[in-house]
Design a protein around this motif. Structure first.
Motif, PDB file in Angstrom:
ATOM      1  N   PRO A  34       0.840  -1.202   0.000  1.00 37.46           N
ATOM      2  CA  PRO A  34       0.000   0.000   0.000  1.00 37.46           C
ATOM      3  C   PRO A  34       0.879   1.258   0.000  1.00 37.46           C
ATOM      4  O   PRO A  34       1.852   1.334   0.730  1.00 37.46           O
ATOM      5  CB  PRO A  34      -0.804  -0.151   1.304  1.00 37.46           C
ATOM      6  CG  PRO A  34      -0.848  -1.629   1.542  1.00 37.46           C
ATOM      7  CD  PRO A  34       0.480  -2.151   1.048  1.00 37.46           C
ATOM      8  N   ALA A  35       0.530   2.221  -0.862  1.00 34.86           N
ATOM      9  CA  ALA A  35       1.278   3.485  -0.996  1.00 34.86           C
ATOM     10  C   ALA A  35       2.682   3.284  -1.562  1.00 34.86           C
ATOM     11  O   ALA A  35       3.544   4.143  -1.418  1.00 34.86           O
ATOM     12  CB  ALA A  35       1.335   4.250   0.330  1.00 34.86           C
ATOM     13  N   ASN A  36       2.939   2.122  -2.185  1.00 34.14           N
ATOM     14  CA  ASN A  36       4.248   1.864  -2.804  1.00 34.14           C
ATOM     15  C   ASN A  36       3.971   1.145  -4.124  1.00 34.14           C
ATOM     16  O   ASN A  36       3.739  -0.052  -4.146  1.00 34.14           O
ATOM     17  CB  ASN A  36       5.097   1.016  -1.839  1.00 34.14           C
ATOM     18  CG  ASN A  36       6.475   0.698  -2.359  1.00 34.14           C
ATOM     19  OD1 ASN A  36       7.125  -0.190  -1.843  1.00 34.14           O
ATOM     20  ND2 ASN A  36       6.924   1.383  -3.386  1.00 34.14           N
ATOM     21  N   ASP A  37       3.939   1.929  -5.203  1.00 29.72           N
ATOM     22  CA  ASP A  37       3.473   1.400  -6.484  1.00 29.72           C
ATOM     23  C   ASP A  37       4.620   0.911  -7.359  1.00 29.72           C
ATOM     24  O   ASP A  37       5.725   1.455  -7.304  1.00 29.72           O
ATOM     25  CB  ASP A  37       2.745   2.500  -7.278  1.00 29.72           C
ATOM     26  CG  ASP A  37       1.567   3.070  -6.513  1.00 29.72           C
ATOM     27  OD1 ASP A  37       1.007   2.345  -5.667  1.00 29.72           O
ATOM     28  OD2 ASP A  37       1.233   4.248  -6.764  1.00 29.72           O
ATOM     29  N   SER A  74      -9.209  12.635  -6.612  1.00 29.90           N
ATOM     30  CA  SER A  74      -9.649  12.944  -5.246  1.00 29.90           C
ATOM     31  C   SER A  74      -8.763  14.042  -4.666  1.00 29.90           C
ATOM     32  O   SER A  74      -7.683  14.332  -5.181  1.00 29.90           O
ATOM     33  CB  SER A  74      -9.556  11.691  -4.373  1.00 29.90           C
ATOM     34  OG  SER A  74      -8.199  11.421  -4.065  1.00 29.90           O
ATOM     35  N   GLU A  75      -9.221  14.624  -3.567  1.00 25.11           N
ATOM     36  CA  GLU A  75      -8.430  15.658  -2.888  1.00 25.11           C
ATOM     37  C   GLU A  75      -7.095  15.077  -2.406  1.00 25.11           C
ATOM     38  O   GLU A  75      -6.075  15.758  -2.384  1.00 25.11           O
ATOM     39  CB  GLU A  75      -9.212  16.227  -1.698  1.00 25.11           C
ATOM     40  CG  GLU A  75     -10.481  16.976  -2.087  1.00 25.11           C
ATOM     41  CD  GLU A  75     -10.200  18.193  -2.952  1.00 25.11           C
ATOM     42  OE1 GLU A  75      -9.174  18.859  -2.722  1.00 25.11           O
ATOM     43  OE2 GLU A  75     -10.994  18.456  -3.879  1.00 25.11           O
ATOM     44  N   ASP A  76      -7.110  13.791  -2.025  1.00 22.77           N
ATOM     45  CA  ASP A  76      -5.870  13.162  -1.564  1.00 22.77           C
ATOM     46  C   ASP A  76      -4.802  13.155  -2.665  1.00 22.77           C
ATOM     47  O   ASP A  76      -3.614  13.259  -2.395  1.00 22.77           O
ATOM     48  CB  ASP A  76      -6.128  11.721  -1.110  1.00 22.77           C
ATOM     49  CG  ASP A  76      -6.769  11.674   0.267  1.00 22.77           C
ATOM     50  OD1 ASP A  76      -6.873  12.750   0.906  1.00 22.77           O
ATOM     51  OD2 ASP A  76      -7.170  10.572   0.694  1.00 22.77           O
ATOM     52  N   ASP A  77      -5.246  12.982  -3.930  1.00 22.72           N
ATOM     53  CA  ASP A  77      -4.281  12.971  -5.033  1.00 22.72           C
ATOM     54  C   ASP A  77      -3.470  14.259  -5.050  1.00 22.72           C
ATOM     55  O   ASP A  77      -2.269  14.261  -5.324  1.00 22.72           O
ATOM     56  CB  ASP A  77      -4.999  12.829  -6.385  1.00 22.72           C
ATOM     57  CG  ASP A  77      -5.615  11.450  -6.554  1.00 22.72           C
ATOM     58  OD1 ASP A  77      -5.164  10.516  -5.860  1.00 22.72           O
ATOM     59  OD2 ASP A  77      -6.542  11.310  -7.377  1.00 22.72           O
ATOM     60  N   LEU A  78      -4.158  15.373  -4.753  1.00 22.35           N
ATOM     61  CA  LEU A  78      -3.475  16.674  -4.779  1.00 22.35           C
ATOM     62  C   LEU A  78      -2.357  16.703  -3.740  1.00 22.35           C
ATOM     63  O   LEU A  78      -1.267  17.216  -3.993  1.00 22.35           O
ATOM     64  CB  LEU A  78      -4.508  17.781  -4.505  1.00 22.35           C
ATOM     65  CG  LEU A  78      -4.050  19.208  -4.756  1.00 22.35           C
ATOM     66  CD1 LEU A  78      -3.595  19.405  -6.182  1.00 22.35           C
ATOM     67  CD2 LEU A  78      -5.187  20.184  -4.435  1.00 22.35           C
ATOM     68  N   VAL A  79      -2.621  16.110  -2.599  1.00 27.89           N
ATOM     69  CA  VAL A  79      -1.634  16.112  -1.509  1.00 27.89           C
ATOM     70  C   VAL A  79      -0.471  15.164  -1.813  1.00 27.89           C
ATOM     71  O   VAL A  79       0.687  15.514  -1.646  1.00 27.89           O
ATOM     72  CB  VAL A  79      -2.310  15.699  -0.182  1.00 27.89           C
ATOM     73  CG1 VAL A  79      -1.266  15.575   0.932  1.00 27.89           C
ATOM     74  CG2 VAL A  79      -3.381  16.717   0.194  1.00 27.89           C
ATOM     75  N   TRP A  80      -0.784  13.964  -2.302  1.00 22.79           N
ATOM     76  CA  TRP A  80       0.245  12.930  -2.389  1.00 22.79           C
ATOM     77  C   TRP A  80       0.958  12.886  -3.735  1.00 22.79           C
ATOM     78  O   TRP A  80       2.125  12.533  -3.812  1.00 22.79           O
ATOM     79  CB  TRP A  80      -0.360  11.551  -2.105  1.00 22.79           C
ATOM     80  CG  TRP A  80      -0.698  11.401  -0.658  1.00 22.79           C
ATOM     81  CD1 TRP A  80      -1.915  11.589  -0.077  1.00 22.79           C
ATOM     82  CD2 TRP A  80       0.202  11.090   0.411  1.00 22.79           C
ATOM     83  NE1 TRP A  80      -1.842  11.405   1.277  1.00 22.79           N
ATOM     84  CE2 TRP A  80      -0.554  11.093   1.600  1.00 22.79           C
ATOM     85  CE3 TRP A  80       1.572  10.803   0.464  1.00 22.79           C
ATOM     86  CZ2 TRP A  80       0.025  10.825   2.850  1.00 22.79           C
ATOM     87  CZ3 TRP A  80       2.138  10.526   1.696  1.00 22.79           C
ATOM     88  CH2 TRP A  80       1.374  10.534   2.876  1.00 22.79           C
ATOM     89  N   THR A  81       0.257  13.177  -4.822  1.00 26.07           N
ATOM     90  CA  THR A  81       0.896  13.061  -6.140  1.00 26.07           C
ATOM     91  C   THR A  81       0.826  14.358  -6.931  1.00 26.07           C
ATOM     92  O   THR A  81       1.419  14.450  -8.000  1.00 26.07           O
ATOM     93  CB  THR A  81       0.239  11.941  -6.973  1.00 26.07           C
ATOM     94  OG1 THR A  81      -1.139  12.264  -7.152  1.00 26.07           O
ATOM     95  CG2 THR A  81       0.372  10.597  -6.284  1.00 26.07           C
ATOM     96  N   GLY A  82       0.093  15.345  -6.425  1.00 30.21           N
ATOM     97  CA  GLY A  82       0.028  16.628  -7.109  1.00 30.21           C
ATOM     98  C   GLY A  82      -0.829  16.612  -8.355  1.00 30.21           C
ATOM     99  O   GLY A  82      -0.860  17.582  -9.105  1.00 30.21           O
TER     100      GLY A  82
END
Ligand SMILES: [Mn+2]
Length: 464
Positions: A34-37, A74-82
């Motif tokens: 998870p969180a490691n692609d 999602s809003e999370d995408d903005l935080v984690w991947t921009g």
């Protein structure tokens, strides 16, 4: 880059051939943890139809109707991947007026009222979604989809447009730069790992990526050698088999072999010149209408002539091609299709690369020939003959029985340790004949010797 209008014309060409709706799923992101692609690579046919590199997307074609499905950001995408691209913006960028959340895909398929064509992709979850939405028995790569769909995709993808050729030329240019850097950096004491790192660094610095794991080895006799643990020594032959993939997905695939010391010894030089001659003869045979199997045989005859001259074969080159004796020293096919994948369309099976009615040979060596179509303008293929000394082949009791009269195994034993030589280029078939697109990479003995060991060029500034 390939323009959206070009992708649209491909979709129209495919729909008019199929005469039925069709579903294409793209690959999803695969997680290692998870969180490691794992690095994401879109399915090539999906890219070819859409230009869409968003993971987890899908395309539904039904007559004039084209719907692109994608996971809403999602809003999370903005935080984690921009990354946040609203679906409407994605559609506008790629030329789709109808873009919907991928959750709506099953209902959209249901609403078609009939079973669409669908294609398995190298992603188990995405393929399972396509199977669930269509009821088709899909499994990658052995049940890739209905034959009519595979044939239509193969026919269309096999002939490259001017825009695609420009992309392949861009991949070839970056590959050429990487090879020149690798040759210049080769000196005794350097390592296979460092040369591979330099090759991959040139590609990364030019916005490209390796189109397959770079082969960087002093053991070319292991055809797809992934080991990089050796230090280079004077007297050895070094083999680099590598290619760049540009962002649009098009690939190059090149092999060169050069002496670590910068000078071929007499035996290495004789073998190298034979493989070079086989490469040139096979390239020259790549004319429209030529059968690729004959291109393979053309290269085989040149290699067999060398083997006869060296006393390794005791038969004529023609008899060698008939019996397959030379394949003990050239145990693979002369090349393959090239495009958005290095072995382009191989995921569709031999249907894409063998003309109807043609089967793979049962003969050792020739049975690894990945392509047997009649060449037409717009096809891109590799040409990669080789000469290898593989002790495991000489040790096979069945070969010693079958080829005892044709192959001088005692003489072959004197060559053990030679390793191997392969010279690979990428060739575009044009209406008036072949054109090598992997230019600018030394091939002749003199050109190779002039570059090897000259030191990193100033352009390789990315080196830290
Ligand atoms: Mn190749």
């Amino acid at each position: 880059m390939i323009r959206p209008e070009h992708h649209a014309s491909r979709r129209r060409a495919l729909v008019s051939r199929l005469g039925a709706p069709a579903l294409f799923v793209g690959n999803r992101i695969r997680q290692r943890n998870p969180a490691n692609d794992f690095p994401f690579r879109q399915d090539s046919t999906f890219s070819w139809l859409t230009g869409c590199t968003v993971p987890g997307a899908a395309l539904l074609l039904d007559g004039d109707r084209e719907v692109l499905f994608a996971p809403p950001p999602s809003e999370d995408d903005l935080v984690w991947t921009g990354r946040i691209e609203p679906l409407a913006d994605l559609g506008a960028r790629l030329g789709f007026s109808d873009v919907r959340p991928v959750a709506e895909l099953p209902a959209a398929c249901e609403a078609l009222g009939r079973v669409p064509f669908a294609l398995a992709v190298p992603d188990g979850d995405a393929t399972a979604l396509a199977a669930a939405c269509t009821g088709l028995d899909l499994h990658y790569p052995d049940r890739s989809g209905p034959e009519a769909l595979l044939r239509a995709i193969a026919d269309l993808r096999n002939v490259k447009s001017a825009e695609e050729i420009a992309e392949m030329e861009a991949a070839a240019r970056i590959t050429a730069e990487a090879f020149r850097v690798a040759m210049a950096a080769t000196v005794p004491g350097e390592t296979e790992a460092t040369v591979a790192a330099l090759v991959d660094a040139v590609m990364a610095a030019r916005g490209a990526a390796p189109s397959f794991s770079t082969i960087s080895t002093v053991h070319a006799e292991v055809l797809h050698n992934t080991d990089r643990s050796n230090r280079l020594e004077a007297g050895q032959l070094f083999c680099l088999d590598a290619g760049a993939e540009v962002p649009s997905g098009y690939a190059a695939d090149v092999t060169r072999v050069w002496p670590v010391s910068g000078r071929f010894d007499p035996r290495q030089k004789a073998a190298y010149e034979a493989v070079f001659e086989a490469n040139a003869a096979a390239v020259a045979a790549c004319r429209p209408g030529a059968r690729y199997r004959h291109v393979h045989d053309t290269a085989s005859r040149v290699i067999a002539r060398f083997l006869v001259d060296e006393g390794l074969l005791r038969c004529s080159p023609d008899a060698s091609v008939e019996t397959g004796a030379h394949a003990l020293f050239f145990p693979h096919g002369v090349g393959h299709l090239l495009g958005m994948d290095v072995h382009d369309l191989e995921n569709l099976g031999d249907l894409a690369a063998y003309a109807p009615g043609r089967q793979r040979s049962t003969q050792f060596g020739t049975r690894y020939l990945r392509l047997d179509l009649d060449l037409v303008p717009g096809m891109t293929v590799t040409i990669e003959p080789g000469f290898y000394v593989v002790p495991a082949i000489f040790a096979r009791a069945d070969f010693r029985d079958r080829f005892g009269a044709l192959v001088d195994f005692d003489r072959a034993a004197q060559w053990v340790g030679f390793t191997g030589i392969r010279i690979e280029d990428d060739v575009l078939i044009e209406s008036d004949g072949p054109r090598v697109i992997t230019t600018g990479i030394p091939r002749s003995v003199a050109d190779v010797e002039a570059l090897v060991g000259t030191g990193l060029p100033a352009s390789a500034r990315f080196r830290v």
